[in-house]
Enzyme design. Structure first.
Site, PDB file in Angstrom:
ATOM      1  N   CYS A 171       1.859 -10.276 -17.750  1.00 25.71           N
ATOM      2  CA  CYS A 171       0.793  -9.267 -17.724  1.00 25.71           C
ATOM      3  C   CYS A 171       0.239  -8.968 -19.115  1.00 25.71           C
ATOM      4  CB  CYS A 171       1.300  -7.987 -17.077  1.00 25.71           C
ATOM      5  SG  CYS A 171       2.738  -7.304 -17.905  1.00 25.71           S
TER       6      CYS A 171
ATOM      7  N   GLU B  87       1.703   0.246 -12.927  1.00 24.11           N
ATOM      8  CA  GLU B  87       1.765  -0.708 -14.050  1.00 24.11           C
ATOM      9  C   GLU B  87       0.909  -1.898 -13.639  1.00 24.11           C
ATOM     10  OE1 GLU B  87       3.122  -0.308 -16.928  1.00 24.11           O
ATOM     11  OE2 GLU B  87       4.545   1.313 -16.692  1.00 24.11           O
TER      12      GLU B  87
HETATM   13  P1  NAD Z   1       0.041  -8.069  -6.538  1.00 27.52           P
HETATM   14  O1  NAD Z   1      -0.708  -6.829  -6.803  1.00 27.52           O
HETATM   15  O2  NAD Z   1      -0.613  -9.125  -5.731  1.00 27.52           O
HETATM   16  O3  NAD Z   1       1.426  -7.754  -5.806  1.00 27.52           O
HETATM   17  C1  NAD Z   1       2.374  -6.832  -6.310  1.00 27.52           C
HETATM   18  C2  NAD Z   1       3.227  -6.320  -5.189  1.00 27.52           C
HETATM   19  O4  NAD Z   1       2.402  -5.674  -4.242  1.00 27.52           O
HETATM   20  C3  NAD Z   1       4.016  -7.393  -4.433  1.00 27.52           C
HETATM   21  O5  NAD Z   1       5.307  -6.926  -4.176  1.00 27.52           O
HETATM   22  C4  NAD Z   1       3.257  -7.535  -3.130  1.00 27.52           C
HETATM   23  O6  NAD Z   1       4.098  -7.812  -2.042  1.00 27.52           O
HETATM   24  C5  NAD Z   1       2.641  -6.165  -2.948  1.00 27.52           C
HETATM   25  N1  NAD Z   1       1.360  -6.213  -2.235  1.00 27.52           N
HETATM   26  C6  NAD Z   1       0.431  -7.201  -2.288  1.00 27.52           C
HETATM   27  N2  NAD Z   1      -0.633  -6.882  -1.509  1.00 27.52           N
HETATM   28  C7  NAD Z   1      -0.354  -5.670  -0.966  1.00 27.52           C
HETATM   29  C8  NAD Z   1      -1.044  -4.809  -0.073  1.00 27.52           C
HETATM   30  N3  NAD Z   1      -2.229  -5.136   0.421  1.00 27.52           N
HETATM   31  N4  NAD Z   1      -0.467  -3.642   0.266  1.00 27.52           N
HETATM   32  C9  NAD Z   1       0.745  -3.298  -0.236  1.00 27.52           C
HETATM   33  N5  NAD Z   1       1.445  -4.077  -1.067  1.00 27.52           N
HETATM   34  C10 NAD Z   1       0.917  -5.247  -1.432  1.00 27.52           C
HETATM   35  O7  NAD Z   1       0.477  -8.617  -7.971  1.00 27.52           O
HETATM   36  P2  NAD Z   1       1.270  -9.926  -8.323  1.00 27.52           P
HETATM   37  O8  NAD Z   1       0.407 -11.103  -8.011  1.00 27.52           O
HETATM   38  O9  NAD Z   1       2.639  -9.885  -7.744  1.00 27.52           O
HETATM   39  O10 NAD Z   1       1.422  -9.767  -9.905  1.00 27.52           O
HETATM   40  C11 NAD Z   1       0.391 -10.079 -10.780  1.00 27.52           C
HETATM   41  C12 NAD Z   1      -0.358  -8.841 -11.257  1.00 27.52           C
HETATM   42  O11 NAD Z   1       0.560  -7.869 -11.708  1.00 27.52           O
HETATM   43  C13 NAD Z   1      -1.250  -9.137 -12.465  1.00 27.52           C
HETATM   44  O12 NAD Z   1      -2.426  -8.395 -12.368  1.00 27.52           O
HETATM   45  C14 NAD Z   1      -0.398  -8.653 -13.637  1.00 27.52           C
HETATM   46  O13 NAD Z   1      -1.136  -8.352 -14.788  1.00 27.52           O
HETATM   47  C15 NAD Z   1       0.250  -7.450 -13.035  1.00 27.52           C
HETATM   48  N6  NAD Z   1       1.485  -7.132 -13.738  1.00 27.52           N
HETATM   49  C16 NAD Z   1       1.538  -5.983 -14.469  1.00 27.52           C
HETATM   50  C17 NAD Z   1       2.693  -5.670 -15.186  1.00 27.52           C
HETATM   51  C18 NAD Z   1       2.820  -4.420 -15.993  1.00 27.52           C
HETATM   52  O14 NAD Z   1       3.916  -4.105 -16.412  1.00 27.52           O
HETATM   53  N7  NAD Z   1       1.756  -3.681 -16.252  1.00 27.52           N
HETATM   54  C19 NAD Z   1       3.783  -6.539 -15.144  1.00 27.52           C
HETATM   55  C20 NAD Z   1       3.681  -7.694 -14.385  1.00 27.52           C
HETATM   56  C21 NAD Z   1       2.534  -7.982 -13.677  1.00 27.52           C
END
Ligand code: NAD
Length: 470
Positions: free
Chosen positions: A250, A216
């Site tokens: 998002c 997602e």
């Molecule tokens: P992110 O991708 O930075 O982090 C998401 C998760 O991944 C966190 O739990 C984080 O700890 C983990 N993570 C981060 N870097 C990692 C790595 N290198 N290896 C493994 N895990 C890692 O996203 P965010 O900043 O938490 O959220 C914002 C993003 O999420 C935006 O792009 C937003 O559009 C998207 N989002 C999508 C939805 C959806 O339902 N489609 C909902 C909410 C947010």
């Protein structure tokens, strides 16, 4: 390369693996009992703690926490409770005449041991929502919430350990390294919500074990307004969609594609509605959230600083306060295409507007970018709506509103390509956490039993007949 046995989470992973059949063979009543426990936790026992945690993490107003964090999970649970019995039933399907003597059905069996990695922007909603689907489908699950909202993660850890045994649901708080360790384990399914960049890391790690994934993800969701739209209503709804959670959503409208002749009227309405929603001094309003941390505050104020020097016109807002991570709802016109505002996912309270004269322009613009997670259009013209819908692609959308598609559990939720793989919510969430096992049962001697070797002339005639007629 790390030996799997030295992985700090191997022990708990292995206990869940051992327990997976016990959990997977639970009846629908037993699964509903687990969901009921979560419902009581959210609705009663931990409601105030959740509100306080969300306020501590980014000053999220209590009402917004109730509406956008707790309510969607409660409705997910209620929906699952009403439908789980039928979702879990074997689904009978037709059997072709050539396979006479057999019957066929689909079993929705649990994937097994699942990993759930969630983001910070709606931490409760986007952790417990997929957890409902994972439990409904009969899986064991390990959860890693975001490190950026530590107060929310702490309450969720408390809830999970109070309600579930570790060998069915376990939650680990901590930094990115926790996810990195977890991603090395051979899970049966990974449900990830976050950015497309990290989504690619997750998919690469999953490919090592051919683990299935639901991703997602995010991206820039366009919002088109044509000159047939009810502009006042459109502006109200866009302000609600864009500035709820201070734009850290998002599926928030990322930018507007506005019919050229509406520019002045749009600006006037925007200013007056912001005042109506948040008063003259947005910073003092109880209805407006803050940016989650200094890193994101600096990223967003960087966009505003860039807009001030690259020829953009900030027509409303633009103020910020670093002490409080406050950024005013900001409306920007004339934004150059190569600016960060038009290239990055904004994920904050800044709304750039591009104008167009013919409807082909927004279509061409949207199709020159990655497929969005959501696409919105405000219009009273069915012809225009059809034109936009049939000439663009997106994960989901709303006509004459935004965000609300998330709340209908009859709809699949998710992106397409860069904005995501797979769907969630309601039956689609149950499906994401299930393997559709195709089964056939032979009852009597079947037609195919006549086709075993040795291949005689009679059998050749039989196959000729089958090729022609069945
Ligand atoms: P992110 O991708 O930075 O982090 C998401 C998760 O991944 C966190 O739990 C984080 O700890 C983990 N993570 C981060 N870097 C990692 C790595 N290198 N290896 C493994 N895990 C890692 O996203 P965010 O900043 O938490 O959220 C914002 C993003 O999420 C935006 O792009 C937003 O559009 C998207 N989002 C999508 C939805 C959806 O339902 N489609 C909902 C909410 C947010």
């Amino acid at each position: 390369m790390e030996d799997i046995h030295t992985n700090p989470y191997y022990g708990i992973f292995n206990r869940q693996k051992t327990n997976q059949f016990k959990v997977g063979n639970t009846t629908y009543k037993e699964r509903i009992k687990k969901l009921d426990a979560l419902m009581v936790a959210l609705e009663v026992d931990y409601k105030q703690k959740i509100r306080e945690a969300m306020y501590a993490d980014f000053k999220k107003p209590y009402l917004e926490t109730d509406l956008t964090e707790i309510y969607p999970v409660l409705t997910e649970i209620r929906f699952a409770k009403s439908n789980l019995k039928s979702w879990m039933k074997k689904q009978k399907v037709d059997t072709p005449l050539s396979l006479l003597g057999a019957s066929s059905y689909i079993v929705y069996e649990p994937k097994g041991v699942c990993l759930l990695i969630s983001p910070w922007n709606f931490p409760i909603n986007l952790t417990f929502g997929p957890l409902v689907s994972a439990i409904a489908a009969g899986n064991t699950i390990i959860i890693k919430p975001s490190e950026m909202t530590p107060n929310a993660s702490k309450v969720m850890a408390e809830i999970v350990s109070a309600l579930y045994k570790e060998d069915e649901v376990a939650l680990f708080e901590g930094e990115v390294e926790v996810s990195e360790h977890l991603l090395k384990l051979p899970f049966n399914h990974i449900f990830f919500t976050g950015s497309p960049q990290v989504g690619k890391i997750v998919m690469k790690a999953a490919s090592k074990h051919l683990t299935s994934v639901t991703l997602e993800l995010g991206g820039k969701s366009p919002t088109i307004i044509d000159d047939s739209a009810n502009l006042e209503k459109a502006v109200e709804k866009i302000i609600f969609g864009k500035f709820t959670n201070a734009g850290q959503t998002c599926i928030a409208p990322d930018y507007i594609l506005l019919q050229e002749n509406l520019k002045e009227q749009f600006t006037t309405l925007f200013k007056s509605k912001i005042k109506q929603f948040y008063t003259d001094q947005v910073a003092l309003s109880d209805s407006y959230s803050r940016i989650v941390n200094a890193k994101h505050f600096e990223r967003l104020t960087g966009y505003i600083a860039e807009a001030k020097i690259n020829g953009s016109t900030i027509v409303s807002g633009g103020a910020s306060d670093g002490k409080d991570h406050f950024i005013e709802p900001t409306l920007v016109f004339d934004v150059p295409e190569d600016s960060k505002l038009m290239q990055d996912e904004i994920f904050g309270p800044i709304l750039p507007v591009k104008t167009f004269s013919t409807l082909q322009e927004p279509v061409d613009y949207i199709n020159s970018k990655e497929k969005p997670l959501a696409l919105y259009i405000y219009s009273k013209s069915d012809k225009n709506i059809d034109f936009i819908m049939s000439n663009t692609r997106a994960g989901s959308g709303c006509i004459n509103h935004n965000l609300l598609q998330f709340l209908n559990h009859n709809l699949p939720f998710g992106g397409s390509n860069n904005s995501g793989l797979g769907k969630s919510h309601g039956f689609f969430g149950f499906e994401a956490f299930s393997n559709k096992r195709g089964m056939m049962k032979q009852h009597t001697m079947g037609a195919t039993d006549l086709l075993t070797p040795p291949y005689t002339n009679f059998k050749q005639k039989l196959i000729d007949f089958t090729l022609k007629w069945f």
